[in-house]
Write a protein that holds these residues in place. Structure first.
Motif, PDB file in Angstrom:
ATOM      1  N   TYR A  18       0.714  -1.231   0.024  1.00 53.36           N
ATOM      2  CA  TYR A  18      -0.060  -0.016  -0.092  1.00 53.36           C
ATOM      3  C   TYR A  18       0.928   1.329   0.282  1.00 53.36           C
ATOM      4  O   TYR A  18       0.700   2.061  -0.801  1.00 53.36           O
ATOM      5  N   ASN A  19       2.051   1.290   1.031  1.00 57.71           N
ATOM      6  CA  ASN A  19       2.808   2.454   0.913  1.00 57.71           C
ATOM      7  C   ASN A  19       3.651   2.608  -0.366  1.00 57.71           C
ATOM      8  O   ASN A  19       3.786   3.625  -0.708  1.00 57.71           O
ATOM      9  N   GLN A  20       3.877   1.357  -1.283  1.00 59.78           N
ATOM     10  CA  GLN A  20       4.382   1.762  -2.451  1.00 59.78           C
ATOM     11  C   GLN A  20       3.412   2.225  -3.475  1.00 59.78           C
ATOM     12  O   GLN A  20       3.718   3.094  -4.211  1.00 59.78           O
ATOM     13  N   VAL A  21       2.316   1.789  -3.455  1.00 61.78           N
ATOM     14  CA  VAL A  21       1.178   2.303  -4.249  1.00 61.78           C
ATOM     15  C   VAL A  21       1.102   3.969  -3.998  1.00 61.78           C
ATOM     16  O   VAL A  21       0.946   4.584  -4.932  1.00 61.78           O
ATOM     17  N   VAL A  22       0.897   4.162  -2.895  1.00 60.91           N
ATOM     18  CA  VAL A  22       0.743   5.636  -2.522  1.00 60.91           C
ATOM     19  C   VAL A  22       1.838   6.462  -2.890  1.00 60.91           C
ATOM     20  O   VAL A  22       1.835   7.438  -3.385  1.00 60.91           O
ATOM     21  N   ASP A  23       3.241   5.799  -2.430  1.00 62.05           N
ATOM     22  CA  ASP A  23       4.293   6.653  -3.110  1.00 62.05           C
ATOM     23  C   ASP A  23       4.424   6.874  -4.672  1.00 62.05           C
ATOM     24  O   ASP A  23       4.699   7.844  -5.179  1.00 62.05           O
ATOM     25  N   THR A  24       4.192   5.521  -5.336  1.00 66.13           N
ATOM     26  CA  THR A  24       4.246   5.792  -6.720  1.00 66.13           C
ATOM     27  C   THR A  24       3.146   6.868  -7.254  1.00 66.13           C
ATOM     28  O   THR A  24       3.350   7.694  -8.261  1.00 66.13           O
ATOM     29  N   ARG A  25       1.785   6.820  -6.554  1.00 64.37           N
ATOM     30  CA  ARG A  25       0.719   7.874  -6.842  1.00 64.37           C
ATOM     31  C   ARG A  25       1.360   9.301  -6.711  1.00 64.37           C
ATOM     32  O   ARG A  25       1.325  10.129  -7.599  1.00 64.37           O
ATOM     33  N   ASN A  26       2.057   9.436  -5.598  1.00 68.72           N
ATOM     34  CA  ASN A  26       2.470  10.799  -5.103  1.00 68.72           C
ATOM     35  C   ASN A  26       3.638  11.181  -6.252  1.00 68.72           C
ATOM     36  O   ASN A  26       3.751  12.435  -6.539  1.00 68.72           O
ATOM     37  N   VAL A  28       3.965  10.234  -9.369  1.00 68.34           N
ATOM     38  CA  VAL A  28       3.169  10.564 -10.568  1.00 68.34           C
ATOM     39  C   VAL A  28       2.757  11.845 -10.722  1.00 68.34           C
ATOM     40  O   VAL A  28       2.789  12.787 -11.603  1.00 68.34           O
ATOM     41  N   GLU A  29       2.004  12.018  -9.661  1.00 65.49           N
ATOM     42  CA  GLU A  29       1.251  13.586  -9.343  1.00 65.49           C
ATOM     43  C   GLU A  29       2.396  14.674  -9.469  1.00 65.49           C
ATOM     44  O   GLU A  29       2.267  15.766  -9.763  1.00 65.49           O
ATOM     45  N   THR A  32       3.638  15.084 -12.878  1.00 65.48           N
ATOM     46  CA  THR A  32       2.730  15.865 -13.535  1.00 65.48           C
ATOM     47  C   THR A  32       2.487  17.424 -13.224  1.00 65.48           C
ATOM     48  O   THR A  32       2.445  18.389 -14.027  1.00 65.48           O
TER      49      THR A  32
END
Length: 183
Positions: A18-26, A28-29, A32
């Motif tokens: 989950y932390n990896q997913v959140v880090d990846t999203r952050n 990417v944002e 952007t």
């Protein structure tokens, strides 16, 4: 007890994912946002009110600092913060180098246009000195190659001479008319 241990490990593994997913999203944002900052800056720079290239780097540095402060406030893991720091540094360095080149090109263009106007004014007034000094400045600043300037200067001086001859002919005609009217 073993089942509880496995469930605990699975929960820890799930939280890591989950932390990896959140880090990846952050990340990417953040990337952007960096692209949007670049696009917004380029739009600002294209506005005729911002044609003065001497203001470009300070404005870019201001926008980078604002973005850095925003990124500093993000809740990221150490791994993600390191990734963002690298990404931001690469983005910042690459665009700053590109912008410095654009500043130079814009400065050369504006200087070339100013010198061209000065040359044309010299041709229109028959002022060889103004023409000579303008071409000298164009070569000295790198706006023109020496050979290019010599050829252009030859033609400009020729036009300046034609201007002087034209003015002299008009003055001579005026003198003739004035002399004829006094007889």
């Amino acid at each position: 007890a073993e089942a509880i241990g496995q469930a605990g490990q699975m929960l820890v593994g799930l939280m890591d994912k989950y932390n990896q997913v959140v880090d990846t999203r952050n990340l990417v944002e953040a990337e952007t946002t960096m692209r949007k900052t670049t696009q917004d800056f380029n739009q600002w720079r294209l506005d005729p009110a911002n044609a003065d290239e001497s203001k470009w780097l300070p404005e870019w540095e201001k926008r980078q600092s604002e973005l850095q402060r925003t990124f500093d406030g993000l809740k990221l893991s150490e791994r993600a913060r390191l990734g963002l720091s690298r990404s931001f540094g690469k983005w910042s360095d690459n665009y700053t180098i590109s912008l410095q080149g654009d500043v130079f090109k814009q400065g050369v263009k504006r200087t070339g246009e100013a010198l061209q106007l000065r040359i044309e004014q010299g041709e229109g007034s028959g002022d060889d000195g103004q023409i000579e000094s303008s071409y000298g400045a164009a070569v000295k600043t790198g706006v023109m190659l020496p050979e290019e300037a010599e050829l252009a200067k030859f033609h400009s001086l020729k036009r300046a001479k034609e201007t002087r001859l034209g003015k002299a002919a008009v003055e001579l005609d005026t003198l003739k008319k004035d002399a004829a009217s006094t007889w």
